[in-house]
Scaffold this active site. Structure first.
Site, PDB file in Angstrom:
ATOM      1  N   GLY A  13       0.813  -1.230   0.000  1.00 17.21           N
ATOM      2  CA  GLY A  13       0.000   0.000   0.000  1.00 17.21           C
ATOM      3  C   GLY A  13       0.835   1.263   0.000  1.00 17.21           C
ATOM      4  N   SER A  15       1.316   3.580  -2.647  1.00 12.52           N
ATOM      5  CA  SER A  15       1.132   4.590  -3.694  1.00 12.52           C
ATOM      6  C   SER A  15       0.935   5.980  -3.111  1.00 12.52           C
ATOM      7  CB  SER A  15      -0.035   4.205  -4.605  1.00 12.52           C
ATOM      8  OG  SER A  15      -1.193   4.016  -3.825  1.00 12.52           O
ATOM      9  N   ASP A  64      -3.577  -7.238  -4.156  1.00  4.91           N
ATOM     10  CA  ASP A  64      -4.559  -7.005  -3.085  1.00  4.91           C
ATOM     11  C   ASP A  64      -4.074  -7.701  -1.818  1.00  4.91           C
ATOM     12  OD1 ASP A  64      -6.689  -6.929  -1.345  1.00  4.91           O
ATOM     13  OD2 ASP A  64      -8.203  -7.371  -2.877  1.00  4.91           O
ATOM     14  N   ASN A  91       1.857  -2.309   5.521  1.00  6.96           N
ATOM     15  CA  ASN A  91       1.332  -0.953   5.728  1.00  6.96           C
ATOM     16  C   ASN A  91      -0.093  -0.774   5.223  1.00  6.96           C
ATOM     17  OD1 ASN A  91       1.623   2.188   5.847  1.00  6.96           O
ATOM     18  ND2 ASN A  91       1.122   1.737   3.709  1.00  6.96           N
ATOM     19  N   TYR A 156     -11.739  -1.018  13.265  1.00  2.00           N
ATOM     20  CA  TYR A 156     -10.340  -0.632  13.014  1.00  2.00           C
ATOM     21  C   TYR A 156      -9.468  -0.950  14.237  1.00  2.00           C
ATOM     22  CZ  TYR A 156      -6.491   2.555  11.703  1.00  2.00           C
ATOM     23  OH  TYR A 156      -5.269   3.099  11.393  1.00  2.00           O
ATOM     24  N   ALA A 157      -9.963  -0.602  15.434  1.00  2.00           N
ATOM     25  CA  ALA A 157      -9.206  -0.859  16.671  1.00  2.00           C
ATOM     26  C   ALA A 157      -8.979  -2.360  16.850  1.00  2.00           C
ATOM     27  CB  ALA A 157      -9.938  -0.285  17.875  1.00  2.00           C
ATOM     28  N   LYS A 160      -6.250  -3.461  14.472  1.00 12.53           N
ATOM     29  CA  LYS A 160      -4.915  -2.964  14.835  1.00 12.53           C
ATOM     30  C   LYS A 160      -4.405  -3.615  16.128  1.00 12.53           C
ATOM     31  CE  LYS A 160      -4.297  -0.266  11.300  1.00 12.53           C
ATOM     32  NZ  LYS A 160      -3.225  -0.553  10.330  1.00 12.53           N
ATOM     33  N   ILE A 189      -1.161  11.121  12.067  1.00 16.35           N
ATOM     34  CA  ILE A 189      -0.173  11.413  11.031  1.00 16.35           C
ATOM     35  C   ILE A 189      -0.851  12.225   9.930  1.00 16.35           C
ATOM     36  CG2 ILE A 189       1.502  10.416   9.407  1.00 16.35           C
ATOM     37  CD1 ILE A 189       2.032   9.783  12.456  1.00 16.35           C
TER      38      ILE A 189
HETATM   39  P1  NAD Z   1      -3.721   5.918   3.043  1.00 10.89           P
HETATM   40  O1  NAD Z   1      -5.158   5.662   2.821  1.00 10.89           O
HETATM   41  O2  NAD Z   1      -3.126   7.186   2.524  1.00 10.89           O
HETATM   42  O3  NAD Z   1      -2.843   4.700   2.514  1.00 10.89           O
HETATM   43  C1  NAD Z   1      -3.231   3.368   2.637  1.00 10.89           C
HETATM   44  C2  NAD Z   1      -2.665   2.598   1.494  1.00 10.89           C
HETATM   45  O4  NAD Z   1      -3.103   1.257   1.554  1.00 10.89           O
HETATM   46  C3  NAD Z   1      -3.125   3.165   0.147  1.00 10.89           C
HETATM   47  O5  NAD Z   1      -2.017   3.255  -0.709  1.00 10.89           O
HETATM   48  C4  NAD Z   1      -4.108   2.107  -0.334  1.00 10.89           C
HETATM   49  O6  NAD Z   1      -4.173   1.996  -1.739  1.00 10.89           O
HETATM   50  C5  NAD Z   1      -3.528   0.857   0.275  1.00 10.89           C
HETATM   51  N1  NAD Z   1      -4.494  -0.237   0.362  1.00 10.89           N
HETATM   52  C6  NAD Z   1      -5.744  -0.215   0.890  1.00 10.89           C
HETATM   53  N2  NAD Z   1      -6.316  -1.422   0.749  1.00 10.89           N
HETATM   54  C7  NAD Z   1      -5.405  -2.229   0.130  1.00 10.89           C
HETATM   55  C8  NAD Z   1      -5.393  -3.584  -0.280  1.00 10.89           C
HETATM   56  N3  NAD Z   1      -6.462  -4.388  -0.095  1.00 10.89           N
HETATM   57  N4  NAD Z   1      -4.285  -4.076  -0.890  1.00 10.89           N
HETATM   58  C9  NAD Z   1      -3.207  -3.284  -1.097  1.00 10.89           C
HETATM   59  N5  NAD Z   1      -3.158  -1.993  -0.730  1.00 10.89           N
HETATM   60  C10 NAD Z   1      -4.243  -1.478  -0.122  1.00 10.89           C
HETATM   61  O7  NAD Z   1      -3.483   5.838   4.631  1.00 10.89           O
HETATM   62  P2  NAD Z   1      -2.190   6.130   5.526  1.00 10.89           P
HETATM   63  O8  NAD Z   1      -2.586   7.189   6.473  1.00 10.89           O
HETATM   64  O9  NAD Z   1      -0.983   6.319   4.691  1.00 10.89           O
HETATM   65  O10 NAD Z   1      -2.112   4.761   6.341  1.00 10.89           O
HETATM   66  C11 NAD Z   1      -1.094   3.762   6.163  1.00 10.89           C
HETATM   67  C12 NAD Z   1      -1.159   2.794   7.324  1.00 10.89           C
HETATM   68  O11 NAD Z   1      -0.922   3.502   8.545  1.00 10.89           O
HETATM   69  C13 NAD Z   1      -2.522   2.110   7.501  1.00 10.89           C
HETATM   70  O12 NAD Z   1      -2.331   0.787   7.924  1.00 10.89           O
HETATM   71  C14 NAD Z   1      -3.170   2.940   8.591  1.00 10.89           C
HETATM   72  O13 NAD Z   1      -4.134   2.204   9.291  1.00 10.89           O
HETATM   73  C15 NAD Z   1      -1.968   3.256   9.466  1.00 10.89           C
HETATM   74  N6  NAD Z   1      -2.149   4.419  10.339  1.00 10.89           N
HETATM   75  C16 NAD Z   1      -2.372   5.678   9.838  1.00 10.89           C
HETATM   76  C17 NAD Z   1      -2.513   6.748  10.727  1.00 10.89           C
HETATM   77  C18 NAD Z   1      -2.736   8.157  10.236  1.00 10.89           C
HETATM   78  O14 NAD Z   1      -2.959   9.057  11.062  1.00 10.89           O
HETATM   79  N7  NAD Z   1      -2.684   8.454   8.955  1.00 10.89           N
HETATM   80  C19 NAD Z   1      -2.439   6.530  12.100  1.00 10.89           C
HETATM   81  C20 NAD Z   1      -2.215   5.243  12.563  1.00 10.89           C
HETATM   82  C21 NAD Z   1      -2.052   4.195  11.668  1.00 10.89           C
END
Ligand code: NAD
Length: 248
Positions: A13, A15, A64, A91, A156-157, A160, A189
């Site tokens: 993930g 991109s 996926d 991720n 989600y919780a 995680k 973040i």
């Molecule tokens: P984001 O939505 O920008 O990125 C998530 C990525 O996962 C995207 O590139 C999406 O295409 C990819 N994805 C989703 N489903 C998928 C699948 N089935 N197969 C392959 N790829 C898939 O979100 P983010 O904020 O960059 O989050 C990244 C990670 O960090 C996640 O696991 C999220 O739960 C975790 N996270 C984020 C935050 C935050 O505040 N942004 C906080 C805690 C944890």
């Protein structure tokens, strides 16, 4: 020479958001990077282009993370293309937030499939390669929400928190083979995703954080870099909170 010179990493993930930040940091530190995306083909191609500047091998794969067949095919392809794999960063993740009262079975199951099953799928798929080479580092992206819970995010919780239990178990099972498995729990973040939120709300979140700012993708990527590199060679089964002091 970077901290990850000569190593190949798979990042799921990547991109956009945090995954993209991890891919950039890893390539800068000399890693060959195999990253996945689900539907954003153009963004994936753009990242592949962008990362060429660091002079390591970089390739994007459409895969996926919630599907076991995809994870197995991905690892086989990466081993063929790169000659091996040393680091996996799980991720990929989604949210489907709503109060329990309104949460459907589908909202619950899909979040578990994408966030938790994906970690199982990739770990299973890479296990044989890591066992053969007697080394490997697995980094699972959890969340502070998995540690402390959050109203409106029961699905989600749960996913995680599940990642944390899985991480600790894998660390116990594979430690004797020099395979390490750790989790990172990011706090708030700021990414493209949060840039569209109301500025006042975001400012209130920032004010509530001891370091008085949201984290960046790079903050999370730097913690990943440490756990991926040999600098953390004696660290396994841990959860690193990257949250500006939200959790103490
Ligand atoms: P984001 O939505 O920008 O990125 C998530 C990525 O996962 C995207 O590139 C999406 O295409 C990819 N994805 C989703 N489903 C998928 C699948 N089935 N197969 C392959 N790829 C898939 O979100 P983010 O904020 O960059 O989050 C990244 C990670 O960090 C996640 O696991 C999220 O739960 C975790 N996270 C984020 C935050 C935050 O505040 N942004 C906080 C805690 C944890």
């Amino acid at each position: 020479m970077g901290l990850l010179s000569g190593k190949t990493a798979i990042i799921t993930g990547a991109s956009k958001g945090i995954g993209k930040g991890i891919a950039e940091t890893f390539a800068k530190q000399g890693a060959n990077v195999a990253f996945t995306f689900l539907s954003s083909v153009e963004k994936g191609q753009a990242l592949e282009q962008e990362l060429q500047q660091y002079g390591t091998r970089v390739k994007g794969y459409r895969s996926d993370a919630s599907k076991m067949e995809d994870a197995e095919a991905l690892v086989a392809q990466v081993v063929e293309d790169f000659g091996g794999v040393h680091i996996v960063v799980n991720n990929a993740g989604i949210t489907k937030d709503t109060l329990l009262m309104r949460m459907t079975e589908e909202d619950f199951n899909r979040v578990i499939e994408v966030n938790l099953n994906s970690v199982f799928n990739m770990t299973k798929a890479v296990q044989r390669t890591f066992l053969k080479q007697r080394s490997g580092s697995i980094i699972n992206i959890s969340s502070v929400v998995g540690v402390k819970g959050n109203a409106g995010q029961a699905n989600y919780a749960a996913s995680k928190a599940g990642i944390i239990g899985f991480t600790k178990s894998v660390a116990l099972e594979l430690g004797s083979r020099n395979i390490r498995c750790n989790a990172i729990a990011p706090g708030f973040i700021e990414t493209e995703m949060t840039a569209v939120l109301d500025e006042n709300t975001v400012q209130q979140w920032r004010d509530g954080i001891p370091l008085k700012r949201g984290g960046s993708a790079e903050d999370v990527a730097n913690a990943c870099l440490f756990l991926a590199s040999d600098m953390s060679g004696y660290i396994t089964g841990q959860v690193m909170n990257v949250c500006g002091g939200m959790l103490t």
